[in-house]
Scaffold this active site. Structure first.
Site, PDB file in Angstrom:
ATOM      1  N   GLY A  47       0.818  -1.217   0.000  1.00 14.22           N
ATOM      2  CA  GLY A  47       0.000   0.000   0.000  1.00 14.22           C
ATOM      3  C   GLY A  47       0.847   1.259   0.000  1.00 14.22           C
ATOM      4  N   ASP A  48       1.985   1.218   0.705  1.00 17.53           N
ATOM      5  CA  ASP A  48       2.883   2.376   0.755  1.00 17.53           C
ATOM      6  C   ASP A  48       3.472   2.653  -0.629  1.00 17.53           C
ATOM      7  OD1 ASP A  48       2.399   2.269   3.499  1.00 17.53           O
ATOM      8  OD2 ASP A  48       4.129   0.973   3.837  1.00 17.53           O
TER       9      ASP A  48
END
Length: 313
Positions: free
Chosen positions: A254-255
């Site tokens: 997600g980062d």
């Protein structure tokens, strides 16, 4: 000069342990261990550095790991101006069992942040933001930090003329959304809690995301794991399927997608290509061990395999 600022209010030393046939209640033997400086904002900065984008890391650091973090950031040539705290920065443990195909996270809550430390950070943040910057606010906070912190930071950044990207969950996301960040990146579980989503069909997700855009958030990227992602903006609705890749670690995917959003903004990518690029970033990251950051070359090798299209709603 435009700067990307990443905020990590609860960093963690990520310890990844490989254990074959990990079993609760017995002695488990570690076959391999690795240590990575982590926290969602720091992970974003690591990816951006691999994309040849400089960023400034802000947040809290203290205790036995503070020097290690600062040395590692310096080694990676990532700028930082962390606010020193008295208590220890936390450690998160990830147990990877490749035989069973399981990934177990054991995350500490984080240190107690004093009121004076929080005030010092707020001053640093305000002094750092300027017109044209991209401010990325991501991850959790320790229990002592108020849940409206991101809302306050978004307000400050917007008043300074900076664009804001928010990646958080539960109350932090709810309170942050009230300040109308430019972009949010919830996963399906975070979106479900944010808007009380009754079902996770594409139609329900798109309807919820469109309502958020109408509320004043310019872009909403919903990550769906293996199912891919849905991207709703003021221009339209875009959808892509997930890439089938060999998964080594789910941490940081997600980062990487958040880093892709900032990179896409800086390069004026179209909404459709932004979605393809973000999905390729997520896929490239899960192919790596620990919280290792994907490279631009790894992403470019995957991006043309992402099938994205505009949906008519």
């Amino acid at each position: 000069m435009q700067m990307v600022i990443t905020v990590t209010l609860n960093p963690a030393l990520d310890r990844t342990l490989n254990v074959d046939n990990f079993t609760i209640g017995t002695v488990n033997r570690v076959t391999k261990a690795r240590y990575d400086i982590g926290g969602k904002g720091i992970n974003v900065s690591k990816v951006l550095k691999n994309f040849n984008i400089d960023s400034l890391c802000l947040g809290f650091l203290g205790g036995i790991w503070e020097d290690y973090f600062l040395q590692e950031l310096k080694r990676r040539k990532i700028s930082s101006n962390f606010t020193h705290i008295d208590e220890d920065t936390r450690t998160n443990t990830k147990v990877v069992d490749t035989l069973q195909g399981t990934f177990t996270d054991i995350n500490e809550a984080g240190p107690d942040i004093k009121k004076s430390e929080l005030e010092r950070f707020m001053d640093t943040f305000e002094d750092s933001c300027k017109n044209g910057d991209i401010v990325i606010l991501s991850g959790g906070v320790s229990p002592s930090v108020p849940s409206d912190i991101y809302g306050k930071l978004i307000k400050i950044a917007k008043e300074k003329g900076a664009a804001t990207i928010l990646d958080a969950e539960e109350e932090l996301l709810k309170e942050g959304v009230k300040a109308k960040p430019d972009i949010i990146k919830p996963n399906i579980h975070e979106l479900t809690k944010l808007v009380n989503l009754g079902e996770d069909t594409d139609e329900a997700i798109i309807k919820a995301a469109k309502e958020l855009v109408e509320y004043g958030i310019k872009k909403v990227l919903v990550s769906l794991g293996e199912r891919g992602a849905i991207y709703v903006t003021q221009n339209g609705v875009y959808k892509c399927d997930g890439l089938k890749v060999a998964v080594k670690s789910t941490v940081g995917a997600g980062d990487s997608m958040v880093a892709a959003l900032a990179y896409s903004l800086m390069n004026n990518f179209s909404d459709e290509y932004t979605l393809k690029f973000a999905n390729a970033c997520g896929a490239a990251t899960v192919m790596l061990e620990g919280t290792e950051a994907c490279t631009l070359e790894q992403v470019k090798a995957l991006v043309d395999n992402v099938l994205a299209k505009e949906e008519k709603y």
